[in-house]
Scaffold this motif. Structure first.
Motif, short mmCIF file in Angstrom:
data_model
loop_
_atom_site.label_atom_id
_atom_site.label_comp_id
_atom_site.label_asym_id
_atom_site.label_seq_id
_atom_site.Cartn_x
_atom_site.Cartn_y
_atom_site.Cartn_z
N ALA A 164 -0.32 -5.86 5.40
CA ALA A 164 0.09 -5.11 4.28
C ALA A 164 1.40 -4.47 4.50
O ALA A 164 1.63 -4.17 5.49
N ASP A 165 2.36 -4.23 3.55
CA ASP A 165 3.31 -3.53 3.73
C ASP A 165 2.96 -2.06 3.39
O ASP A 165 2.59 -1.84 2.26
N VAL A 166 3.34 -1.18 4.13
CA VAL A 166 2.99 0.06 3.66
C VAL A 166 3.95 1.18 3.53
O VAL A 166 4.92 1.29 4.20
N TYR A 167 3.98 1.73 2.47
CA TYR A 167 5.01 2.88 2.11
C TYR A 167 4.41 4.27 1.82
O TYR A 167 3.32 4.27 1.53
N GLY A 168 5.28 5.21 2.34
CA GLY A 168 4.62 6.51 2.32
C GLY A 168 5.45 7.26 1.33
O GLY A 168 6.24 7.07 0.67
N ILE A 169 4.38 8.27 0.62
CA ILE A 169 4.66 9.47 -0.16
C ILE A 169 4.49 10.59 0.68
O ILE A 169 3.20 11.11 0.43
N VAL A 170 5.27 11.11 1.49
CA VAL A 170 4.90 12.32 2.42
C VAL A 170 5.87 13.41 2.25
O VAL A 170 6.94 13.28 1.92
N ASN A 171 5.23 14.83 2.61
CA ASN A 171 5.98 16.02 2.34
C ASN A 171 6.68 16.24 3.75
O ASN A 171 7.73 16.67 3.82
N VAL A 172 5.84 16.21 4.78
CA VAL A 172 6.56 16.82 6.10
C VAL A 172 7.55 15.83 6.57
O VAL A 172 7.04 14.61 7.13
N VAL A 173 8.84 16.29 6.79
CA VAL A 173 9.74 15.39 7.29
C VAL A 173 9.38 15.02 8.75
O VAL A 173 9.40 15.97 9.53
N GLY A 174 9.65 13.45 9.29
CA GLY A 174 9.37 13.38 10.65
C GLY A 174 7.90 13.25 11.00
O GLY A 174 7.61 13.12 12.15
N SER A 175 7.13 13.47 10.18
CA SER A 175 5.66 13.37 10.58
C SER A 175 5.00 12.09 10.84
O SER A 175 5.80 11.22 10.49
N THR A 176 4.00 12.04 11.26
CA THR A 176 3.45 10.80 11.95
C THR A 176 3.81 9.56 10.93
O THR A 176 3.91 8.35 11.23
N ILE A 177 2.78 9.99 9.85
CA ILE A 177 2.99 8.97 8.63
C ILE A 177 4.15 8.43 8.37
O ILE A 177 4.50 7.20 7.76
N ALA A 178 4.96 9.50 8.15
CA ALA A 178 6.34 9.19 7.87
C ALA A 178 6.93 7.99 8.84
O ALA A 178 7.79 7.27 8.32
N ARG A 179 6.80 8.10 9.97
CA ARG A 179 7.15 7.32 10.82
C ARG A 179 6.30 6.09 11.13
O ARG A 179 7.13 5.12 11.35
N GLU A 180 5.13 6.06 10.54
CA GLU A 180 4.46 4.64 10.73
C GLU A 180 4.44 3.61 9.52
O GLU A 180 4.18 2.66 9.62
N THR A 181 5.12 4.42 8.56
CA THR A 181 5.04 3.54 7.16
C THR A 181 6.45 2.77 7.24
O THR A 181 7.39 3.12 8.12
N ASP A 182 6.44 1.66 6.59
CA ASP A 182 7.80 0.75 6.74
C ASP A 182 8.83 1.24 5.79
O ASP A 182 10.02 0.99 5.85
N ALA A 183 8.48 2.14 4.98
CA ALA A 183 9.57 2.65 3.95
C ALA A 183 8.77 3.83 3.16
O ALA A 183 7.50 3.92 3.26
N MET A 233 0.93 -1.28 -0.05
CA MET A 233 0.08 -0.21 -0.11
C MET A 233 0.80 1.34 0.02
O MET A 233 1.84 1.28 0.71
N PHE A 234 0.66 2.04 -0.84
CA PHE A 234 1.11 3.60 -0.93
C PHE A 234 0.11 4.53 -0.16
O PHE A 234 -1.07 4.56 -0.20
N VAL A 235 0.68 5.36 0.92
CA VAL A 235 0.01 6.22 1.58
C VAL A 235 0.34 7.56 0.98
O VAL A 235 1.69 7.79 1.21
N ILE A 236 -0.40 8.56 0.57
CA ILE A 236 0.11 9.64 0.19
C ILE A 236 -0.44 10.88 0.88
O ILE A 236 -1.60 10.83 1.43
N SER A 237 0.47 11.69 1.69
CA SER A 237 -0.10 12.73 2.47
C SER A 237 1.02 13.97 2.36
O SER A 237 2.20 13.71 2.79
N GLN A 238 0.38 15.23 2.31
CA GLN A 238 1.50 16.23 2.26
C GLN A 238 1.66 16.50 3.81
O GLN A 238 3.02 16.38 4.04
N SER A 239 0.81 16.60 4.65
CA SER A 239 1.11 16.78 6.05
C SER A 239 1.74 15.50 6.69
O SER A 239 2.59 15.80 7.94
N GLY A 240 1.29 14.50 6.54
CA GLY A 240 1.85 13.09 7.12
C GLY A 240 0.82 12.91 8.43
O GLY A 240 1.54 12.16 9.50
#
Ligand code: M6R
Length: 613
Positions: free
Chosen positions: A372-391, A348-355
């Motif tokens: 599922a293996d979950v991957y982020g496409i995130v803008n805000v560095v260090g945001s929650t989604i960026a941390r919670e995704t596997d890569a 799964m790809f999770v897309i979020s500006q804010s994360g």
């Protein structure tokens, strides 16, 4: 959504808090308030409206300006209307416990019934007030501020980012988070807590990101982090990487305009270091370890909300065509409530500006729970989604302050193009020279955007014609169908004009009934395989006296015959076309909203990052 700023140190707290709240205004809010520790207790002021209204209130009534401890809040109403009373801080009758809160307490009702039985009187309509009385009731038993907050939080269900002051222990601020972001800035004998780093950066770059279920006790000398289960946490400081100028308007009237104009640069930042200079192939450090898995995935799920969901729809076209992997794009807000079919090992790809978007986080959690293996496409560095995704990858678009997402969207599209190319090259589905052709074109995109931005005046003139229109239809096909949705969303959000996006060929299945001389239709028609069909759609609109604004390739003049207004953009390949076609739509919505006198950076009822479900 709500913004939190707290200060404890040696300086005057109030100006730091007010300036911090102004930095957080972009998050969206409808009332504001502050509390500072003063000699006679805790001074509190709050007001419906903007931070400027609160400032006027503070100026007229001799508020203690010397305090070095305090906090402020901007509230985006969930429970109770946005009036002075429901504005935060929320406190008990003795002003012993004072709370600011971002989030929703879900077991508010049952807690309220219990607390009322214990004799607590509720004065506001907020869910936050139950937290105040709950902490107070524990404080009566324990006489210890920190323990009381911890015990109260153990009884609370829902999302929160909170800061708490206690009259009996005035040299301390306690903050905690579960679902709503909180960052602690660590300076020289001073600390600033805020909902995001934009309020912290003027003071320090050293930060600690609190994680869910953690609380921090801060004095002017030190801080200590524990879980709400009372376990001590050691956490290294991290460094904020963006600059102050990036969160200033830099001569533009609005952040949205600045961010539209920044796109040549923000896209370059998304691309930087990701296209190999020697052979034009793609490398994405954040996905190196999982690309094999992705390449052989039976299907890929993409989930997101709003504009990021539109990016996901373009991603579906890109991944399916370049990588031949089936893709499903899900509204994050729907995903977990429909008992989704997710097989262990699905990607799964999770897309979020804010994360930080609550619905997107919930979908991520659900997918992970189901294996599922979950991957982020995130803008805000260090945001929650960026941390919670596997890569995943960061889009590196830089801080986006305008509520309407612009540069984040085009960077998401750029990121999705890179990911699709990476998978295609890994699967050897496209020969290296084909990949290189597209990456060369990606590197030309920033200059092509500049050419569109050069037409700003022309687009503004077109916008003037539609200043008083009430509805608008956006049509596009293939890669540009999601762009039609995005163009319509931009217009709705900031100008309050009703707009709808449709796949052009769907028009004849219903929306055509709306077409008359009062229905402007924006048609996105780059010269691709669907071009001739789209021309037929335009003719259908013209036959019913509709007004057509077309967006097509430069040198493509045959469309002008059927267009009342035509905007020309540089040609590009179909995969990248949405990055270009979006730009005139952003400029059109922006100019129209400004002409209508709308607050484009903070549209009514909207929040930049929606941290409640
Ligand atoms: O921060 P996110 O990308 O997760 O936010 C998702 C949506 O809330 C966001 O795109 C929203 O639709 C914007 N206001 C669109 O301009």
């Amino acid at each position: 959504m709500c913004g939190i700023v707290a200060y404890i140190g040696k300086k005057q707290a109030l100006p730091i808090i007010i300036n911090g709240l102004k930095k957080l205004e972009y998050r969206g809010y409808d009332s504001a308030g502050v509390a500072v520790v003063s000699e006679s207790g805790i001074a509190i002021r709050k007001k419906a409206g903007k931070v400027a209204d609160l400032e006027r209130l503070l100026a007229v009534n001799g508020f203690d300006k010397t305090s070095t401890v305090g906090f402020g809040h901007t509230r985006w109403a969930t429970h109770g209307e946005p009036n002075d009373l429901n504005a935060h801080p929320i406190y008990d009758d003795d002003q012993e416990i004072i709370v600011i809160h971002n989030g929703i307490i879900e077991n508010y009702n049952s807690l309220k019934i219990r607390l009322e039985r214990e004799g607590y009187i509720f004065r506001t309509e907020t869910d936050t007030e139950c937290l105040v009385h709950l902490i107070r009731s524990h404080f009566k038993n324990t006489d210890n501020f920190e323990t009381s907050v911890r015990l109260a939080l153990n009884e609370v269900e829902g999302a929160y980012g909170i800061c708490v002051l206690c009259k009996s222990e005035p040299g301390k601020i306690i903050a905690a988070r579960n679902g709503s972001p909180l960052v602690l800035g660590v300076g020289e004998k001073e600390f600033i807590l805020a909902s995001d780093a934009t309020a912290i950066i003027p003071h320090t770059r050293q930060v600690v990101y609190l994680l869910d279920g953690e609380m921090v006790t801060v004095t002017c000398d030190n801080f200590s982090i524990k879980t709400i289960g009372d376990e001590k946490i050691e956490r290294a400081l991290e460094e904020i990487t963006f600059d102050l100028e990036q969160i200033e308007k830099g001569g533009y009237e609005h952040f949205m305009h600045k961010e539209i104009c920044e796109q040549p640069e923000s896209i370059m930042n998304t691309l930087r270091g990701r296209i190999r200079k020697d052979n034009g192939l793609v490398k994405l450090g954040g996905l190196t370890n999982v690309v094999d898995k992705l390449a052989f995935a039976k299907r890929i799920i993409i989930t997101a909300c709003g504009t990021a969901w539109h990016a996901g729809l373009v991603g579906e076209y890109m991944i399916e065509q370049m990588c031949r992997i089936p893709v499903e794009v899900e509204y994050a807000s729907e995903f977990r409530y429909r008992d989704p079919i997710v097989y262990p090992g699905d990607s799964m790809f999770v897309i979020s500006q804010s994360g930080e978007t609550a619905d997107t986080r919930a979908a991520l959690k659900e997918a992970k729970k189901r294996g599922a293996d979950v991957y982020g496409i995130v803008n805000v560095v260090g945001s929650t989604i960026a941390r919670e995704t596997d890569a995943g990858i960061y889009t590196h678009a830089g801080p986006e302050i305008g509520v309407a997402s612009t540069k984040a969207f085009t960077s998401q599209l750029t990121g999705l193009a890179l990911i699709s190319l990476l998978i295609a090259q890994h699967k050897s589905l496209m020969p290296p020279n084909e990949i290189k052709k597209i990456t060369d074109e990606l590197l030309r995109i920033p200059d092509k955007i500049k050419m569109i931005l050069d037409q700003s005046d022309k687009i503004k003139e077109i916008a003037k014609v539609f200043k008083f229109c009430q509805h608008m239809l956006y049509l596009g096909r293939g890669y540009n169908f999601p762009v039609a949705l995005e163009g319509a969303l931009k217009l709705k959000e900031i100008s309050y004009i009703h707009a709808e996006g449709y796949p052009a060929a769907e028009m004849k299945h219903g929306p055509i009934a709306l077409i008359d001389a009062n229905m402007p239709v924006i048609v996105i028609a780059p010269k691709d395989s669907t071009y001739d069909k789209i021309i037929s759609n335009i003719r259908e609109v013209k036959a019913r006296k509709g007004v057509v604004i077309s967006i097509s390739d430069e040198h493509n003049t045959d469309i002008d015959e059927y267009s009342d207004y035509s905007i020309k953009i540089p040609s590009t390949c179909k995969f990248l076309s949405p990055i270009l076609t979006t730009i005139p739509l952003q400029l059109f919505a922006y100019n129209l909203a400004v002409l209508r006198g709308c607050n484009v950076d903070q549209p009514r009822n909207l929040a930049k990052s929606v941290t409640v479900e």
